[in-house]
Design a protein around this motif. Sequence first.
Motif, PDB file in Angstrom:
ATOM      1  N   VAL A  41      -2.998   2.028   8.367  1.00 42.95           N
ATOM      2  CA  VAL A  41      -3.728   1.951   7.091  1.00 42.95           C
ATOM      3  C   VAL A  41      -4.347   0.561   6.973  1.00 42.95           C
ATOM      4  O   VAL A  41      -3.655  -0.444   7.094  1.00 42.95           O
ATOM      5  N   LYS A  42      -5.652   0.526   6.776  1.00 47.42           N
ATOM      6  CA  LYS A  42      -6.336  -0.777   6.875  1.00 47.42           C
ATOM      7  C   LYS A  42      -6.194  -1.645   5.635  1.00 47.42           C
ATOM      8  O   LYS A  42      -6.074  -2.854   5.722  1.00 47.42           O
ATOM      9  N   ASN A  43      -6.227  -0.999   4.452  1.00 40.91           N
ATOM     10  CA  ASN A  43      -6.296  -1.829   3.244  1.00 40.91           C
ATOM     11  C   ASN A  43      -5.716  -1.088   2.043  1.00 40.91           C
ATOM     12  O   ASN A  43      -6.404  -0.270   1.421  1.00 40.91           O
ATOM     13  N   THR A  44      -4.474  -1.406   1.714  1.00 44.88           N
ATOM     14  CA  THR A  44      -3.816  -0.689   0.607  1.00 44.88           C
ATOM     15  C   THR A  44      -4.357  -1.108  -0.762  1.00 44.88           C
ATOM     16  O   THR A  44      -4.129  -0.422  -1.753  1.00 44.88           O
ATOM     17  N   VAL A  45      -5.076  -2.226  -0.805  1.00 40.51           N
ATOM     18  CA  VAL A  45      -5.758  -2.600  -2.055  1.00 40.51           C
ATOM     19  C   VAL A  45      -6.930  -1.659  -2.283  1.00 40.51           C
ATOM     20  O   VAL A  45      -7.119  -1.111  -3.375  1.00 40.51           O
ATOM     21  N   ALA A  46      -7.712  -1.448  -1.206  1.00 37.11           N
ATOM     22  CA  ALA A  46      -8.953  -0.665  -1.315  1.00 37.11           C
ATOM     23  C   ALA A  46      -8.688   0.801  -1.662  1.00 37.11           C
ATOM     24  O   ALA A  46      -9.498   1.441  -2.343  1.00 37.11           O
ATOM     25  N   ILE A  47      -7.547   1.349  -1.216  1.00 38.15           N
ATOM     26  CA  ILE A  47      -7.314   2.779  -1.451  1.00 38.15           C
ATOM     27  C   ILE A  47      -6.536   3.068  -2.741  1.00 38.15           C
ATOM     28  O   ILE A  47      -6.270   4.218  -3.069  1.00 38.15           O
ATOM     29  N   LEU A  48      -6.196   2.007  -3.476  1.00 39.51           N
ATOM     30  CA  LEU A  48      -5.434   2.209  -4.713  1.00 39.51           C
ATOM     31  C   LEU A  48      -6.201   3.066  -5.726  1.00 39.51           C
ATOM     32  O   LEU A  48      -5.643   3.951  -6.383  1.00 39.51           O
ATOM     33  N   GLU A  49      -7.482   2.801  -5.822  1.00 39.64           N
ATOM     34  CA  GLU A  49      -8.354   3.563  -6.725  1.00 39.64           C
ATOM     35  C   GLU A  49      -8.279   5.070  -6.412  1.00 39.64           C
ATOM     36  O   GLU A  49      -8.143   5.901  -7.314  1.00 39.64           O
ATOM     37  N   ASN A  50      -8.330   5.369  -5.120  1.00 42.46           N
ATOM     38  CA  ASN A  50      -8.235   6.750  -4.666  1.00 42.46           C
ATOM     39  C   ASN A  50      -6.858   7.341  -4.981  1.00 42.46           C
ATOM     40  O   ASN A  50      -6.735   8.504  -5.378  1.00 42.46           O
ATOM     41  N   ALA A  51      -5.820   6.524  -4.818  1.00 45.24           N
ATOM     42  CA  ALA A  51      -4.452   6.963  -5.129  1.00 45.24           C
ATOM     43  C   ALA A  51      -4.349   7.366  -6.593  1.00 45.24           C
ATOM     44  O   ALA A  51      -3.754   8.400  -6.932  1.00 45.24           O
ATOM     45  N   ILE A  52      -4.969   6.564  -7.455  1.00 44.00           N
ATOM     46  CA  ILE A  52      -4.904   6.830  -8.893  1.00 44.00           C
ATOM     47  C   ILE A  52      -5.761   8.050  -9.246  1.00 44.00           C
ATOM     48  O   ILE A  52      -5.298   8.983  -9.891  1.00 44.00           O
ATOM     49  N   ARG A  53      -7.023   8.028  -8.801  1.00 47.69           N
ATOM     50  CA  ARG A  53      -7.980   9.062  -9.220  1.00 47.69           C
ATOM     51  C   ARG A  53      -7.681  10.426  -8.598  1.00 47.69           C
ATOM     52  O   ARG A  53      -7.635  11.427  -9.281  1.00 47.69           O
ATOM     53  N   LYS A  54      -7.486  10.454  -7.278  1.00 51.40           N
ATOM     54  CA  LYS A  54      -7.363  11.739  -6.586  1.00 51.40           C
ATOM     55  C   LYS A  54      -5.907  12.212  -6.500  1.00 51.40           C
ATOM     56  O   LYS A  54      -5.620  13.383  -6.714  1.00 51.40           O
ATOM     57  N   TYR A  55      -4.998  11.259  -6.218  1.00 50.06           N
ATOM     58  CA  TYR A  55      -3.609  11.669  -5.969  1.00 50.06           C
ATOM     59  C   TYR A  55      -2.686  11.426  -7.164  1.00 50.06           C
ATOM     60  O   TYR A  55      -1.530  11.823  -7.150  1.00 50.06           O
ATOM     61  N   LYS A  56      -3.203  10.781  -8.160  1.00 48.30           N
ATOM     62  CA  LYS A  56      -2.443  10.552  -9.396  1.00 48.30           C
ATOM     63  C   LYS A  56      -1.087   9.900  -9.125  1.00 48.30           C
ATOM     64  O   LYS A  56      -0.038  10.372  -9.576  1.00 48.30           O
ATOM     65  N   VAL A  57      -1.113   8.835  -8.336  1.00 46.33           N
ATOM     66  CA  VAL A  57       0.126   8.137  -8.040  1.00 46.33           C
ATOM     67  C   VAL A  57      -0.163   6.633  -7.971  1.00 46.33           C
ATOM     68  O   VAL A  57      -1.238   6.219  -7.524  1.00 46.33           O
ATOM     69  N   LEU A  58       0.772   5.842  -8.454  1.00 51.52           N
ATOM     70  CA  LEU A  58       0.595   4.381  -8.507  1.00 51.52           C
ATOM     71  C   LEU A  58       1.613   3.675  -7.610  1.00 51.52           C
ATOM     72  O   LEU A  58       2.794   4.021  -7.624  1.00 51.52           O
ATOM     73  N   TYR A  59       1.148   2.682  -6.880  1.00 53.71           N
ATOM     74  CA  TYR A  59       2.038   1.792  -6.124  1.00 53.71           C
ATOM     75  C   TYR A  59       1.468   0.388  -6.273  1.00 53.71           C
ATOM     76  O   TYR A  59       0.397   0.209  -6.863  1.00 53.71           O
ATOM     77  N   VAL A  60       2.171  -0.622  -5.750  1.00 53.32           N
ATOM     78  CA  VAL A  60       1.592  -1.967  -5.752  1.00 53.32           C
ATOM     79  C   VAL A  60       1.226  -2.343  -4.314  1.00 53.32           C
ATOM     80  O   VAL A  60       2.080  -2.314  -3.435  1.00 53.32           O
ATOM     81  N   PRO A  61      -0.039  -2.690  -4.075  1.00 54.60           N
ATOM     82  CA  PRO A  61      -0.447  -3.111  -2.729  1.00 54.60           C
ATOM     83  C   PRO A  61       0.337  -4.350  -2.292  1.00 54.60           C
ATOM     84  O   PRO A  61       0.736  -5.169  -3.122  1.00 54.60           O
ATOM     85  N   GLY A  62       0.513  -4.513  -0.983  1.00 51.61           N
ATOM     86  CA  GLY A  62       1.330  -5.609  -0.476  1.00 51.61           C
ATOM     87  C   GLY A  62       0.671  -6.975  -0.521  1.00 51.61           C
ATOM     88  O   GLY A  62       1.343  -8.010  -0.692  1.00 51.61           O
ATOM     89  N   ALA A  63      -0.642  -7.020  -0.388  1.00 54.47           N
ATOM     90  CA  ALA A  63      -1.348  -8.293  -0.215  1.00 54.47           C
ATOM     91  C   ALA A  63      -1.065  -9.345  -1.291  1.00 54.47           C
ATOM     92  O   ALA A  63      -0.842 -10.516  -0.967  1.00 54.47           O
ATOM     93  N   PRO A  64      -1.062  -8.986  -2.589  1.00 57.61           N
ATOM     94  CA  PRO A  64      -0.876 -10.034  -3.606  1.00 57.61           C
ATOM     95  C   PRO A  64       0.478 -10.747  -3.536  1.00 57.61           C
ATOM     96  O   PRO A  64       0.637 -11.798  -4.157  1.00 57.61           O
ATOM     97  N   PHE A  65       1.423 -10.198  -2.790  1.00 62.13           N
ATOM     98  CA  PHE A  65       2.732 -10.846  -2.672  1.00 62.13           C
ATOM     99  C   PHE A  65       2.744 -11.929  -1.599  1.00 62.13           C
ATOM    100  O   PHE A  65       3.721 -12.658  -1.463  1.00 62.13           O
ATOM    101  N   PHE A  66       1.653 -12.011  -0.831  1.00 61.73           N
ATOM    102  CA  PHE A  66       1.602 -12.996   0.247  1.00 61.73           C
ATOM    103  C   PHE A  66       0.922 -14.288  -0.198  1.00 61.73           C
ATOM    104  O   PHE A  66       0.037 -14.276  -1.050  1.00 61.73           O
TER     105      PHE A  66
END
Lengths: 396, 396
Positions: free
Chosen positions: A332-357
């Motif tokens: 998976v290339k970019n968990t930030v970029a696919i968050l929108e899709n997770a919310i809109r299409k799959y109706k599920v929320l997670y926190v992308p890893g990048a902001p923790f670094f």
Amino acid sequence: MRKFSERMGRVSSSVIRDTMKYMSEPGILSLSCGSPASNGLPAAEIRDILDKLLSENPIELLQYGITIGYDPLRKAYIEHLLKPKGIKAELNNTIIFTGSQQGIYLVMDVFVDPGDVVLVENPTFLAALNILRKMGANVVGVEMDDNGIVIEDLEEKVKKYNPKLLYTIPTFQNPTGRTIPDDRRREIARLASQYDFVVLEDDPYGEVRVSGQPVNSIKKYDTTGNVILLNSFSKLIAPGLRVAVATAEPDIIDQLESVKQAADTHTPILTQALCAEYLNRGLMPDHLKETIEIYRPRLNAMLNGLTNYFPKDCQYTVPEGGFFMWVKLPRVKNTVAILENAIRKYKVLYVPGAPFFVNPDDGLDCLRLNFSYCDPETIDEAMQRLGALLEEESNK
Amino acid sequence: MRKFSERMGRVSSSVIRDTMKYMSEPGILSLSCGSPASNGLPAAEIRDILDKLLSENPIELLQYGITIGYDPLRKAYIEHLLKPKGIKAELNNTIIFTGSQQGIYLVMDVFVDPGDVVLVENPTFLAALNILRKMGANVVGVEMDDNGIVIEDLEEKVKKYNPKLLYTIPTFQNPTGRTIPDDRRREIARLASQYDFVVLEDDPYGEVRVSGQPVNSIKKYDTTGNVILLNSFSKLIAPGLRVAVATAEPDIIDQLESVKQAADTHTPILTQALCAEYLNRGLMPDHLKETIEIYRPRLNAMLNGLTNYFPKDCQYTVPEGGFFMWVKLPRVKNTVAILENAIRKYKVLYVPGAPFFVNPDDGLDCLRLNFSYCDPETIDEAMQRLGALLEEESNK
């Protein structure tokens, strides 16, 4: 054009706060928050305690209090939470904060000048990163493996950077869920003493252990007063109360009292007295047992979800407690970029890893999952949805 | 040797905090605190409200909340405290703080860079001075007369220094008890607009009016969004709750939300919900009437004490409400130096005037007296003791 202070340019909104607005949308399942189980909150006991306290001693609870904190709470904390862990403290070794977040902020305020090096686990709690950026600290990440901080890397960076402070969440770390074993804790305390830097040991989750053996606090190995232990009642009683407590040498407590006086005068007495009475009634041991039995099936549901629904090449931590699990998805290339899709299409929320670094270009193939808040059935459904998205993304 | 941050060298302990340790000594009468009357605290109503809220909606009160504050409180504040004053605000114009002290701190945090000029009434609230010093602001005092800020001096200093911000307590000011009349308030708002600086209007005491006519908030005259109004529930309900609220333009609220998130995540929900319910039950108008009838004889006892026991050449403000009175004693050389004698020999506490001044060499012949906390008999006795000390000092 409004002229805000220069430091406001370094303050960024939290990605968790940004995703919170979606949590209330109908149909969205959330694995993103850091909240305890709502059905584990001791609401009846809290109601009973407040009613008793307000009938017996209302003036003390409602008038101004002292900055360092409500004496009965500091005493109860020492007796019920420090003593059983073999940590010695007097009243002047403790100070109450309006939640752990304030504790982290004020410790940094007391120690960190612009440009000072602060070492952090990489990844680490993003609100701590935000504080450090706001203060203009030079944040340097320390490598972690499955057992948390890698001591060799820590020592190398200590020698190289002469840091002011190490910020660590040694037990059930946020975001990874990892726990540092005893031998490494001893080493961290030894290095702090040898190279004279401060360790801020942030331990909000330590009591919430679902399996395995308890480990000692880094503070227990501290012979030179270099370690500040920060505990919170957010995960022990209720987060909405905003009560936390730090244990440190009196000269540090003095400085913390000074900055806390400027920051908010004192923490509300009502919530402090409530926590004190909760401890003094001896409610904590049974409450923790009940809480853990709520979290056990949730943790298991998430582990099952990872096996059943996630891409087979995903790597994840298996925490023994706490609130979080950390997942790496090699394709998976970019968990930030696919968050929108997770919310809109799959109706599920997670926190992308990048902001923790420390470097937000790292961890783009990672995400943080919370297992404390949702019931096992919801976790299963959410993991199924998220798994479908990640399979799709892994095959792009 | 511990290496604290450079800013800790600019943080000084509050003289009020230092005198608080004497308050509990047996036999000491205190005119030094800033606490409301204990017998005016609505303890029974608070107990009833918390019991109801915790039986009806415990989860919302105990889980994490949002940084900007609990919606029902912000709504109730707009409805019950802003609307009656003719101040228009939407929900996104308000933010909740953990007490006014946090409000002052975070407003300064959002606007003030080291070296920025901040104008203050001279004398002013010493905790605000401490915050500004910690932030490295260039604090410039504005002259006051019996009607508060002298507009000509304000305009001159605005032109000369191009300030970022003016901090003012326009009603029953701390420490002087003075109130700025409507015409000057209009001028302050006009100058802020014309020269584009921010006004932080700190109004914790405004509702506690014993005599005279209410004045408009400076915020009411603000047509350009330059004024931030800060209100507190400390003097309206109870200080131990630590709940305050600011009203400002949404772009300022956004920045305040950002720094508050870093500072303490959010204010406890329990205390916010309590304040909301207190307002929504319509308890405030009658409670204020009762409170004022508690303060009236206390204010009168202090005025009588000044006439009966103080040196004849003393000058003092005659406030129409609030908590404080300000006394100037032409023949007393140093009210800081004689405080020890006041405590040891006369068993009475006051706050010396000097720490309230931008230049702490000013106001050495002044002191601040509080009339809200002690009952009229205690005030009379305390004024008698203090008068004896001041007579003695005046004749040295």
